[in-house]
Design a protein around this motif. Structure first.
Motif, PDB file in Angstrom:
ATOM      1  N   ILE A 396       0.848  -1.196   0.000  1.00  0.00           N
ATOM      2  CA  ILE A 396       0.000   0.000   0.000  1.00  0.00           C
ATOM      3  C   ILE A 396       0.881   1.242   0.000  1.00  0.00           C
ATOM      4  CG2 ILE A 396      -1.648   1.336   1.374  1.00  0.00           C
ATOM      5  CD1 ILE A 396      -2.910  -1.218   2.276  1.00  0.00           C
ATOM      6  N   ASN A 397       0.508   2.235  -0.778  1.00  0.00           N
ATOM      7  CA  ASN A 397       1.234   3.498  -0.792  1.00  0.00           C
ATOM      8  C   ASN A 397       0.877   4.285   0.468  1.00  0.00           C
ATOM      9  OD1 ASN A 397       2.207   6.140  -1.291  1.00  0.00           O
ATOM     10  ND2 ASN A 397       2.144   5.759  -3.481  1.00  0.00           N
ATOM     11  N   ALA A 421       4.373   2.821  -4.869  1.00  0.00           N
ATOM     12  CA  ALA A 421       4.097   2.171  -3.587  1.00  0.00           C
ATOM     13  C   ALA A 421       5.300   1.347  -3.138  1.00  0.00           C
ATOM     14  CB  ALA A 421       2.870   1.275  -3.706  1.00  0.00           C
ATOM     15  N   PRO A 422       5.776   1.570  -1.923  1.00  0.00           N
ATOM     16  CA  PRO A 422       6.883   0.746  -1.418  1.00  0.00           C
ATOM     17  C   PRO A 422       6.411  -0.666  -1.089  1.00  0.00           C
ATOM     18  CG  PRO A 422       6.093   2.208   0.302  1.00  0.00           C
ATOM     19  CD  PRO A 422       5.335   2.574  -0.946  1.00  0.00           C
ATOM     20  N   LYS A 423       7.367  -1.577  -0.995  1.00  0.00           N
ATOM     21  CA  LYS A 423       7.080  -2.951  -0.595  1.00  0.00           C
ATOM     22  C   LYS A 423       7.751  -3.197   0.754  1.00  0.00           C
ATOM     23  CE  LYS A 423       6.717  -4.688  -5.334  1.00  0.00           C
ATOM     24  NZ  LYS A 423       7.249  -5.654  -6.336  1.00  0.00           N
ATOM     25  N   VAL A 424       6.967  -3.708   1.698  1.00  0.00           N
ATOM     26  CA  VAL A 424       7.457  -3.909   3.058  1.00  0.00           C
ATOM     27  C   VAL A 424       7.134  -5.333   3.486  1.00  0.00           C
ATOM     28  CG1 VAL A 424       7.354  -3.122   5.448  1.00  0.00           C
ATOM     29  CG2 VAL A 424       7.029  -1.484   3.598  1.00  0.00           C
ATOM     30  N   GLU A 445      11.590  -1.975   0.351  1.00  0.00           N
ATOM     31  CA  GLU A 445      11.985  -1.645  -1.013  1.00  0.00           C
ATOM     32  C   GLU A 445      11.157  -0.458  -1.482  1.00  0.00           C
ATOM     33  OE1 GLU A 445      11.614  -5.052  -3.514  1.00  0.00           O
ATOM     34  OE2 GLU A 445      13.007  -6.289  -2.332  1.00  0.00           O
ATOM     35  N   LEU A 446      11.855   0.606  -1.876  1.00  0.00           N
ATOM     36  CA  LEU A 446      11.195   1.814  -2.344  1.00  0.00           C
ATOM     37  C   LEU A 446      11.365   1.948  -3.847  1.00  0.00           C
ATOM     38  CD1 LEU A 446      12.278   4.486   0.309  1.00  0.00           C
ATOM     39  CD2 LEU A 446      10.195   3.117   0.273  1.00  0.00           C
ATOM     40  N   ALA A 461      16.498  -1.659   1.947  1.00  0.00           N
ATOM     41  CA  ALA A 461      17.212  -1.739   3.230  1.00  0.00           C
ATOM     42  C   ALA A 461      16.628  -2.868   4.056  1.00  0.00           C
ATOM     43  CB  ALA A 461      17.091  -0.426   3.995  1.00  0.00           C
ATOM     44  N   ASN A 462      17.457  -3.398   4.943  1.00  0.00           N
ATOM     45  CA  ASN A 462      16.981  -4.301   5.979  1.00  0.00           C
ATOM     46  C   ASN A 462      16.566  -3.452   7.180  1.00  0.00           C
ATOM     47  OD1 ASN A 462      17.604  -6.642   4.464  1.00  0.00           O
ATOM     48  ND2 ASN A 462      19.738  -6.511   5.118  1.00  0.00           N
ATOM     49  N   ILE A 463      15.392  -3.737   7.728  1.00  0.00           N
ATOM     50  CA  ILE A 463      14.829  -2.910   8.800  1.00  0.00           C
ATOM     51  C   ILE A 463      14.982  -3.628  10.133  1.00  0.00           C
ATOM     52  CG2 ILE A 463      12.731  -1.842   9.696  1.00  0.00           C
ATOM     53  CD1 ILE A 463      11.753  -1.573   6.864  1.00  0.00           C
TER      54      ILE A 463
END
Length: 784
Positions: A396-397, A421-424, A445-446, A461-463
Motif C-alpha cells: 500500500i502506498n 508504492a513501497p514494498k514492506v 523496497e522503495l 534496506a533491511n529494517i
C-alpha cells in the motif's frame, strides 16, 4: 311491655347494623388484625412462599385483598425477592373456619411488581413490572398459572405454566449451587432502563413464556419463550424485525434462534448456557449495518470515523466456560470478518478481512488483509503468554493513509512523497501484544520517492526496529548521479540519527536534506561540479544539535566551486575531512588544486544562528597569479606564480567582516601588468631611459586585512636594475587605494640617484584599476 320489647329489638338491630357497617368500613380501609395477616402468611408458607402482608383488607368487588406484600427467600428470610402492591385472595371459608388450608387461588389485577436487584439490600435499585394481571391457582403441592400478562419497560410479557412441589424450592440455595457465578445487577438494570428509550413504529414487542416442572427437582424445570417485535427505533436507527426463541431444558438455556434485521442486513444467533457447569456455546453471523447497531446501543463514538459502502460480514463461533462473569470466560472463540468498500476518516479502502481465534489467554489472526486503490497489505499474528509474533507484508502506498495519522507519525509522514508504492515485509516479535516491547525485522523496497522534496530513483534496506529506534541496515539509495550505501538509524523519541559506514556518491546538498535540512543549509556553499565521494560516520542530534558528532570524508575529483569575498573560486580537484560537532564545522586536511597550483588549509566554522563566525587558514603554492588578479581585480595581463599563506576569519560570507594576516610572493611575473603598478613603467623610463622596459618579475609582502582594507608595510617588487618598496592600504571593497612607493635603482644608477631618492617617492590615490601616482615631494610642496 310488648312495645318496649319491640323497641329493644329495633335498637339491637340498629346496633348490630352499625357494628357491621363499622366493621366493614374498618376491614375495607384499615384492614384485618395481625392475627389474620399471620394466618394468611402461614397459608402462603405452606404453598412454598415466605411473605409478609402489611395490610389485609376486604374489597367489595375483589374480596379479600393482601396489600404491600413482601416475598422473602425461604432459605434466607432477610432477602426480599419481590414486592407486590396488592393481591386478591380466593379463599375457602369453610376450610378457614376449620383451620384447614384455605387458599385456593390469587388474582393480580393491574398490580405492580417490584423486584430488587440486590436481595441483600432493600434499598437497592428495583426492576419494575406494571399492569400485572394473572390468576394463580393453588391445587395441593402445585402452582398453576393459566395466563399472566404484564408490561415490563414497554415490553408486553405473557406467561403460563404449572409448577409442582413449590414448597420444596429455595431460590437462594439454587443460586448457590455454583458459587463461581455472580450476577451483574447493575448491568441488568442498565439494560432494562435502556428499554425505556426505545420507540416502536408498530405494536410494542411481545414476550411469550410457557413453563413447567417439579421444583423439588430443578432438572425437570423447563421453559419456552418467544420474543418478537417490529420497527424498533432508538438513536436514529431502526431494526425492522426482531425474533428470538429460547428454551430451558435440564438446566441448559438454549437460544434456538435469534434473527435481527435492519434495512441493510440481518443477524442470526444461536447459543446455549449450562446453569450447572457454566459451559457456553455461540454461533453468530451478522450483516447488520454497524451504524444502526452503534446508534441502537447509544455508542456511535465507537465507529464515528467509519463509513461502510456495504455492511461487513461477521461470523463468530465459540465454546467455553464462564467463571466470574464474562471476565472469567475460558474457552475458544473463532470467527471471520469481511468488509467490502469502506472508509476511515475519509480514507477509502476497497476491502478488508481476517480470520481470528481467542481463548482468553491466547489469540491469533490469520489471512488478515486490507486493500485500497494503491495496493494490498496482509498480516498474520499470534499471541501466547510471554510470546508474540506477527508477519506483515504491504504494498500500500503510505500517501493514501495520511488521513489516519496524527502526532509524531503524521509529522514524519509529511516528509515523504511515495510516487510508487513501497514494498514492506516485516516480522514482529515480543513478549506480549504491547507495541512498546516489540522488536521488528524485515525488508523495505522503495520505488521513486521524494523525501523532504529530494527525489530518489529506488532504495532498499533491511529494517530493525526496537521501541522507537528505526535502523535501516545495509541500505542502498540510487539517484541519477550515483548511489549511497551503509546503515542509518533514527530515534523518533529523541530525534537522533546515527550514520554508520555510509559511502555515497550523491549530490551532497540534496542528500543532506534527508538527514537534516539545517545540515543541507550548512553545506550549500560547497558546490561540487559532480557528486563527490563521501564517507560518513557519526551521530546527529536533529532537535538541537547538542551532542552531534559526525565525521565526513570528501573527495571531489571533478572539483568544487566556493564563494570567497564575493568571488567564486574554482577548485578543479579537492578533498578534505569535515567534522560536524555541536553548532560547529571543522575542516582539516583540505587539499586541492587552484588556478594551476595547490591549496592546503583548514577551517573552524560556527554554525549556530548567533554564530560568532569562522576562522581558517590557507596556503597556496605555484598558483597562476594572472587568474587571481583577473578574478578579484579584473586585471587581464598579469603573469607569474603566486605563493602565499593567509590566516583569516569572518562572519558568514560578508566580506566586510573578513580579517586576518598573511604573506604573499609573486615570481616570474609581470608586475607592471597590474593596472595599479602600470604607470611605473613610464616613470622608470623617464628617470633612466630603457629601464621601464625591464619587467618586474618578483614581488613580496606581508599584509593584514580588516574592514575591507588590505594593509602592508613591506611591499617589495624587484626588477632588473631597480626595486620598488612601498606601503599603504588597498580598499578592495571600495575600489580605491592609498599607497606609497619608493623607486630604487640598482648598481651605478642607484648610486648616482641616491642623493635625489626623495624625488623618487610616489603616492597613489584613485581606483585600483586607474590609480593616480604623484611624487611625494611635489605633493608636499603643493600643500605648502
Amino acid at each position: 311491655m310488648r312495645r318496649l320489647l319491640r323497641r329493644l329489638i329495633w335498637l339491637a338491630a340498629l346496633l348490630i347494623l352499625g357494628l357491621l357497617a363499622w366493621g366493614g368500613y374498618y376491614v375495607c380501609n384499615r384492614g384485618f388484625s395481625r392475627h389474620w395477616r399471620v394466618r394468611v402468611s402461614q397459608e402462603f408458607r405452606r404453598r412454598g412462599l415466605d411473605l409478609y402482608v402489611h395490610r389485609l383488607t376486604l374489597d367489595p368487588i375483589q374480596g379479600l385483598v393482601a396489600r404491600e406484600v413482601q416475598i422473602f427467600d425461604t432459605a434466607e428470610p432477610d432477602k426480599v425477592m419481590a414486592t407486590i402492591d396488592r393481591v386478591a385472595l380466593d379463599i375457602n371459608l369453610t376450610n378457614l373456619l376449620h383451620s384447614r388450608p384455605f387458599l385456593d387461588a390469587v388474582d393480580l389485577r393491574n398490580a405492580d411488581l417490584s423486584l430488587p436487584l440486590s436481595a441483600d439490600d432493600p434499598h437497592s435499585e428495583r426492576v419494575k413490572v406494571s399492569n400485572l394481571n394473572a390468576r394463580v391457582i393453588f391445587p395441593p403441592h402445585e402452582w398453576y398459572v393459566g395466563q399472566a400478562e404484564a408490561t415490563m419497560y414497554g415490553v408486553q410479557v405473557s406467561a403460563r405454566g404449572r409448577l409442582l412441589n413449590p414448597e420444596a424450592f429455595h431460590p437462594g440455595e439454587a443460586a448457590g449451587q455454583r458459587p463461581g457465578v455472580t450476577g451483574r445487577p447493575e448491568m441488568i438494570l442498565d439494560v432494562l432502563k435502556q428499554l425505556e428509550t426505545v420507540r416502536y413504529g408498530g405494536a410494542p414487542p411481545r414476550v411469550e413464556i410457557n413453563f413447567g416442572g417439579d421444583l423439588a427437582d430443578t432438572r425437570t424445570l423447563y421453559a419456552d419463550a418467544t420474543i418478537w417485535g417490529e420497527h424498533i427505533r432508538r438513536g436514529g436507527a431502526e431494526l425492522t424485525q426482531v425474533y428470538a426463541a429460547l428454551a430451558l431444558r435440564e438446566k441448559v438455556i438454549e437460544l434456538k434462534q435469534c434473527n435481527v434485521s435492519d434495512a441493510h442486513g440481518e443477524m442470526d444467533v444461536s447459543a446455549s448456557y449450562n446453569l450447572d457447569d457454566g459451559k457456553v456455546a455461540l454461533q453468530l453471523r451478522s450483516t447488520l449495518e454497524p451504524w444502526d447497531v452503534a446508534r441502537m446501543l447509544r455508542m456511535p463514538s465507537l465507529i464515528e470515523d467509519w463509513r461502510f459502502g456495504t455492511p461487513p460480514v461477521i461470523e463468530l463461533s465459540g465454546t467455553g466456560t464462564v467463571g466470574d462473569g464474562l471476565a472469567g470466560l475460558a474457552g475458544l472463540v473463532e470467527g471471520r470478518v469481511a468488509l467490502r468498500k469502506f472508509a476511515v476518516k475519509q480514507t477509502e479502502f476497497t476491502g478488508a478481512g481476517a480470520d481470528f481465534s481467542w481463548d482468553g489467554k491466547r489469540w491469533y489472526v490469520r489471512n488478515g488483509w486490507i486493500g485500497n486503490r494503491t495496493g494490498l497489505a496482509t498480516v498474520r499474528a499470534l499471541s501466547l503468554p510471554g510470546n508474540f509474533r506477527a508477519q506483515i507484508e504491504s504494498g500500500i502506498n503510505p500517501n493514501s493513509l495520511r488521513g489516519l495519522m496524527s502526532g509524531p507519525a503524521a509529522d514524519a509522514m509529511r516528509d515523504w512523497d511515495f510516487q510508487e508504492a513501497p514494498k514492506v515485509a516485516l516480522t514482529v516479535t515480543g513478549t506480549s501484544a504491547d507495541p512498546g516491547g516489540w522488536e521488528t525485522q524485515g525488508r523495505l523496497e522503495l520505488g521513486r520517492t521524494r523525501m523532504r522534496g529530494v527525489p530518489l530513483n529506488w532504495a532498499n534496506a533491511n529494517i530493525d526496529v526496537k521501541g522507537k529506534v528505526f535502523a535501516y541496515q545495509d541500505f542502498t539509495v540510487q539517484r541519477d548521479e550515483g548511489a549511497a550505501t551503509g546503515t542509518f538509524s533514527y530515534d523518533f523519541e529523541n530525534h537522533e540519527a546515527w550514520l554508520t559506514n555510509i559511502h555515497a556518491r550523491l549530490n551532497t546538498t540534496e542528500a543532506a536534506v534527508w538527514i537534516d535540512p539545517e545540515l543541507a543549509r550548512q553545506l550549500a556553499p560547497y558546490r561540487f561540479k559532480t557528486a563527490p565521494n563521501v564517507t560518513l560516520d557519526g551521530f546527529v542530534q536533529c532537535a538541537n544539535d547538542k551532542g552531534t558528532h559526525l565525521d565526513v570524508q570528501v573527495e571531489a575529483p571533478d572539483g568544487m566551486d566556493y564563494t570567497f569575498c564575493r568571488r567564486t573560486l574554482s577548485f578543479p580537484k579537492i578533498a578534505g575531512h569535515l567534522f560536524f560537532g555541536e553548532h560547529r564545522l571543522v575542516l582539516t586536511d583540505v587539499n586541492g588544486t587552484l588556478c594551476g597550483g595547490t591549496l592546503q588549509g583548514g577551517a573552524n566554522i560556527a554554525l549556530g544562528r548567533n554564530s560568532p563566525g569562522y576562522t581558517a587558514q590557507a596556503e597556496v603554492k605555484q598558483v597562476n597569479f594572472a587568474s587571481i588578479t583577473k578574478l578579484y581585480f579584473n586585471y587581464d595581463d598579469s603573469q607569474g606564480l603566486l605563493n602565499g599563506r593567509f590566516d583569516f576569519g569572518g562572519k558568514s560570507d560578508d566580506p566586510w567582516t573578513l580579517y586576518g594576516k598573511g604573506e604573499v610572493e609573486v615570481t616570474e611575473g609581470n608586475v607592471f601588468a597590474i593596472p595599479m603598478l602600470g604607470p611605473f613603467s613610464g616613470i622608470l623610463n623617464s628617470i633612466v631611459p630603457g629601464m621601464g622596459y625591464n619587467v618586474a618579475h618578483d614581488g613580496t609582502c606581508t599584509f593584514a586585512v580588516r574592514d575591507g582594507v588590505i594593509t602592508t608595510r613591506d611591499f617589495v617588487v624587484k626588477g632588473r636594475g631597480f626595486s620598488m618598496i612601498g606601503d599603504g592600504r588597498l580598499f578592495f571593497l571600495d575600489d580605491r587605494l592609498n599607497f606609497n612607493i619608493r623607486l630604487n635603482a640598482q648598481g651605478l644608477p642607484g648610486v648616482l640617484l641616491f642623493p635625489v631618492s626623495k624625488l623618487l617617492e610616489y603616492a597613489g590615490t584613485g581606483t585600483l584599476e586607474n590609480p593616480n601616482w604623484k611624487p611625494v615631494l611635489l605633493e608636499a610642496t603643493g600643500r605648502k
